[in-house]
Design a protein around this motif. Sequence first.
Motif, short mmCIF file in Angstrom:
data_model
loop_
_atom_site.label_atom_id
_atom_site.label_comp_id
_atom_site.label_asym_id
_atom_site.label_seq_id
_atom_site.Cartn_x
_atom_site.Cartn_y
_atom_site.Cartn_z
N UNK A 125 5.33 13.98 8.69
CA UNK A 125 6.25 14.92 9.33
C UNK A 125 6.47 16.17 8.48
N UNK A 126 5.62 16.35 7.47
CA UNK A 126 5.67 17.57 6.65
C UNK A 126 4.32 17.75 5.97
N UNK A 127 4.15 18.88 5.29
CA UNK A 127 2.91 19.14 4.58
C UNK A 127 1.79 19.58 5.50
N UNK A 128 0.58 19.64 4.94
CA UNK A 128 -0.57 20.14 5.70
C UNK A 128 -0.94 19.23 6.87
N UNK A 129 -0.56 17.97 6.80
CA UNK A 129 -0.90 17.03 7.87
C UNK A 129 0.20 16.82 8.88
N UNK B 116 0.84 -1.19 0.00
CA UNK B 116 0.00 0.00 0.00
C UNK B 116 0.88 1.25 0.00
N UNK B 117 0.24 2.37 -0.19
CA UNK B 117 0.92 3.67 -0.12
C UNK B 117 -0.04 4.69 0.46
N UNK B 118 0.52 5.77 0.96
CA UNK B 118 -0.27 6.90 1.44
C UNK B 118 0.05 8.08 0.54
N UNK B 119 -0.96 8.63 -0.10
CA UNK B 119 -0.75 9.82 -0.93
C UNK B 119 -1.22 11.06 -0.18
N UNK B 120 -0.57 12.18 -0.47
CA UNK B 120 -0.90 13.43 0.19
C UNK B 120 -1.85 14.28 -0.63
N UNK B 121 -2.14 15.49 -0.16
CA UNK B 121 -3.07 16.38 -0.87
C UNK B 121 -2.63 16.68 -2.30
N UNK B 122 -1.32 16.55 -2.60
CA UNK B 122 -0.84 16.79 -3.96
C UNK B 122 -0.94 15.55 -4.84
N UNK B 123 -1.45 14.45 -4.29
CA UNK B 123 -1.62 13.23 -5.06
C UNK B 123 -0.37 12.37 -5.14
N UNK B 124 0.72 12.81 -4.55
CA UNK B 124 1.97 12.06 -4.60
C UNK B 124 2.14 11.20 -3.35
#
Length: 303
Positions: free
Chosen positions: A163-167, A96-104
């Motif tokens: 540990x970075x970004x909006x979350x 699995x993967x977790x993508x962020x608000x930028x879709x990456x």
Amino acid sequence: MFASTRSTVRRRALAAAGTAAALALTLAACGSSDDSAMPGMRHGNTPTATSGSAMSGMPGMDHASDGNGLADAQDGYRLTSSDSTLAAGRQTTYRFAVTGPDGRPVTGFALDQTKRMHFYAIRSDLTGFQHIHPTMASNGTWTAGLSSLASGRWRMFASFTPDSGSGRGRDFVLSRTVTVPGPADRTRLPAAADSTAVDGYTVTVAGKPMAGMAQPLTVRITKDGKPVTDLQPYLDTYAHLTAFHEGDAAFAHLHPTTKVDGDHGGPDLSFHAELPTAGNWRLFLQFQTGGKLHTAALTLRVG
């Protein structure tokens, strides 16, 4: 002047009536929706803003959550996986993967109890509990090695803190479902009890949690009737406690409050318990002695 005043009052009354009618139609539409056939959905949950109804029929996707881990997306973060089925009766892997608000794919995660990702697998009848710390490739793909799975429907939870970004600094729990093919016999949840036994140890829980209220919960560990005082640190604490709600497998992590001081923890361990929903919760307590990890399970009734 009086005619003008009457006209204004009439316009306001008509506007208020229109608003009330619109509100009534909206409430009627909400009340008539039928999500009972959608796996993982609980009536009364608030859908996440990032979840779209057009995707609700896709395997492994669940689009309602009120902070209980039953959604695959929250506030721009999404749990993605191409695995919708896994083999029964043998060791397997879930990627699995977790993508962020930028879709990456997100590749930066903060440590939480010494790990950057906590992964849980639980069958729909709350059996087969597995707590795993998967490995991440440089492209953000995580691989969780799973022990043998019984046939049935399983929910896979990913618990993490970016540990970075909006979350950044926020705790997320997202999940997806998978199917393990084959005949699936449902196991009845054991009745609520204050204690259970595992590997010769007796685990007793004291406390009567109420739904939606933060309350202390105490766990006492004994062996042969004597208090256990040789608990070793596990994940930076003396015990790890996870709970799942009967019926929908909603997730809750009960946070330990007992201070760690060497390899002589116990017999009493304190937890901060805040279980959002009434009913039966299946608790899984993990603790370590002599280098061996023990997992005790019991059913707790929440009023």
